[in-house]
Design a protein around this motif. Structure first.
Motif, mmCIF file in Angstrom:
data_model
loop_
_atom_site.group_PDB
_atom_site.id
_atom_site.type_symbol
_atom_site.label_atom_id
_atom_site.label_comp_id
_atom_site.label_asym_id
_atom_site.label_seq_id
_atom_site.Cartn_x
_atom_site.Cartn_y
_atom_site.Cartn_z
ATOM 1 N N MET A 7 0.849 -1.174 0.000
ATOM 2 C CA MET A 7 0.000 0.000 0.000
ATOM 3 C C MET A 7 0.894 1.235 0.000
ATOM 4 O O MET A 7 1.856 1.313 0.765
ATOM 5 C CB MET A 7 -0.877 -0.006 1.251
ATOM 6 C CG MET A 7 -1.824 1.122 1.346
ATOM 7 S SD MET A 7 -2.841 0.893 2.810
ATOM 8 C CE MET A 7 -3.463 2.524 2.980
ATOM 9 N N LYS A 8 0.596 2.167 -0.875
ATOM 10 C CA LYS A 8 1.357 3.408 -0.912
ATOM 11 C C LYS A 8 0.639 4.440 -0.064
ATOM 12 O O LYS A 8 -0.566 4.588 -0.138
ATOM 13 C CB LYS A 8 1.492 3.911 -2.346
ATOM 14 C CG LYS A 8 2.392 3.067 -3.183
ATOM 15 C CD LYS A 8 2.596 3.667 -4.539
ATOM 16 C CE LYS A 8 3.546 2.789 -5.337
ATOM 17 N NZ LYS A 8 3.829 3.342 -6.634
ATOM 18 N N ARG A 9 1.399 5.129 0.732
ATOM 19 C CA ARG A 9 0.803 6.213 1.517
ATOM 20 C C ARG A 9 1.700 7.430 1.426
ATOM 21 O O ARG A 9 2.900 7.331 1.198
ATOM 22 C CB ARG A 9 0.567 5.794 2.964
ATOM 23 C CG ARG A 9 1.793 5.586 3.785
ATOM 24 C CD ARG A 9 1.416 5.193 5.216
ATOM 25 N NE ARG A 9 2.596 5.036 6.008
ATOM 26 C CZ ARG A 9 3.178 6.007 6.706
ATOM 27 N NH1 ARG A 9 2.664 7.204 6.714
ATOM 28 N NH2 ARG A 9 4.266 5.775 7.416
ATOM 29 N N ARG A 10 1.106 8.555 1.600
ATOM 30 C CA ARG A 10 1.813 9.817 1.448
ATOM 31 C C ARG A 10 2.636 10.103 2.695
ATOM 32 O O ARG A 10 2.170 9.947 3.815
ATOM 33 C CB ARG A 10 0.791 10.915 1.220
ATOM 34 C CG ARG A 10 1.361 12.155 0.682
ATOM 35 C CD ARG A 10 0.216 13.084 0.285
ATOM 36 N NE ARG A 10 0.778 14.343 -0.061
ATOM 37 C CZ ARG A 10 1.105 14.696 -1.290
ATOM 38 N NH1 ARG A 10 0.849 13.901 -2.275
ATOM 39 N NH2 ARG A 10 1.653 15.855 -1.533
ATOM 40 N N LYS A 11 3.882 10.513 2.485
ATOM 41 C CA LYS A 11 4.739 10.899 3.599
ATOM 42 C C LYS A 11 5.614 12.048 3.129
ATOM 43 O O LYS A 11 6.433 11.892 2.236
ATOM 44 C CB LYS A 11 5.600 9.728 4.060
ATOM 45 C CG LYS A 11 6.429 10.058 5.279
ATOM 46 C CD LYS A 11 7.138 8.849 5.811
ATOM 47 C CE LYS A 11 7.888 9.236 7.081
ATOM 48 N NZ LYS A 11 8.604 8.118 7.639
ATOM 49 N N GLY A 12 5.396 13.202 3.724
ATOM 50 C CA GLY A 12 6.162 14.379 3.316
ATOM 51 C C GLY A 12 5.828 14.764 1.885
ATOM 52 O O GLY A 12 4.676 14.905 1.526
ATOM 53 N N ASN A 13 6.855 14.921 1.063
ATOM 54 C CA ASN A 13 6.650 15.311 -0.331
ATOM 55 C C ASN A 13 6.526 14.119 -1.275
ATOM 56 O O ASN A 13 6.360 14.288 -2.466
ATOM 57 C CB ASN A 13 7.810 16.193 -0.806
ATOM 58 C CG ASN A 13 7.811 17.536 -0.104
ATOM 59 O OD1 ASN A 13 6.761 18.011 0.316
ATOM 60 N ND2 ASN A 13 8.968 18.133 0.040
ATOM 61 N N GLY A 14 6.636 12.900 -0.756
ATOM 62 C CA GLY A 14 6.603 11.722 -1.619
ATOM 63 C C GLY A 14 5.679 10.654 -1.095
ATOM 64 O O GLY A 14 4.801 10.904 -0.279
#
Length: 107
Positions: A7-14
């Motif tokens: 699962m991709k999750r948002r962290k900071g700018n990426g």
């Protein structure tokens, strides 16, 4: 055999990719759809029908909805046709193989 999904999750700018194992609730959802014969978009179940199968042991509706979204995004479930105003869900080939292999392991 352990089944995992990413699962991709948002962290900071990426974005960060995290790997999760399918847990008990995920298996219960998949099994409910398997027993119900939900294998194409015309034969699916709504979240309410899945919750009724387990009489509240899956948790609240929002929790199940979040789990279903994770399973859809990782290819275990797909959305079927609408039932009134509710989405229906059905098993993909990937999840059908998982459930059938687990049934064989039990025997």
């Amino acid at each position: 055999m352990i089944y995992v999904y990413e699962m991709k999750r948002r962290k900071g700018n990426g974005y960060v990719t995290q790997t999760y194992e399918l847990n008990r609730v995920d298996y219960m959802i998949l099994e409910s759809l398997y027993v119900g014969g939900c294998k194409d978009r015309f034969h699916g179940m709504t979240i309410t029908e899945i919750l009724d199968d387990y009489e509240g042991s899956l948790g609240k509706r929002t929790t199940v909805w979040k789990k279903m979204q994770k399973l859809v995004s990782n290819g275990y479930l797909a959305k079927g046709i609408l039932d009134d105003h509710a989405d229906t869900y059905y098993l993909t080939e990937k999840s059908t193989k998982i459930i059938e292999s687990l049934k064989e392991e039990k025997e």
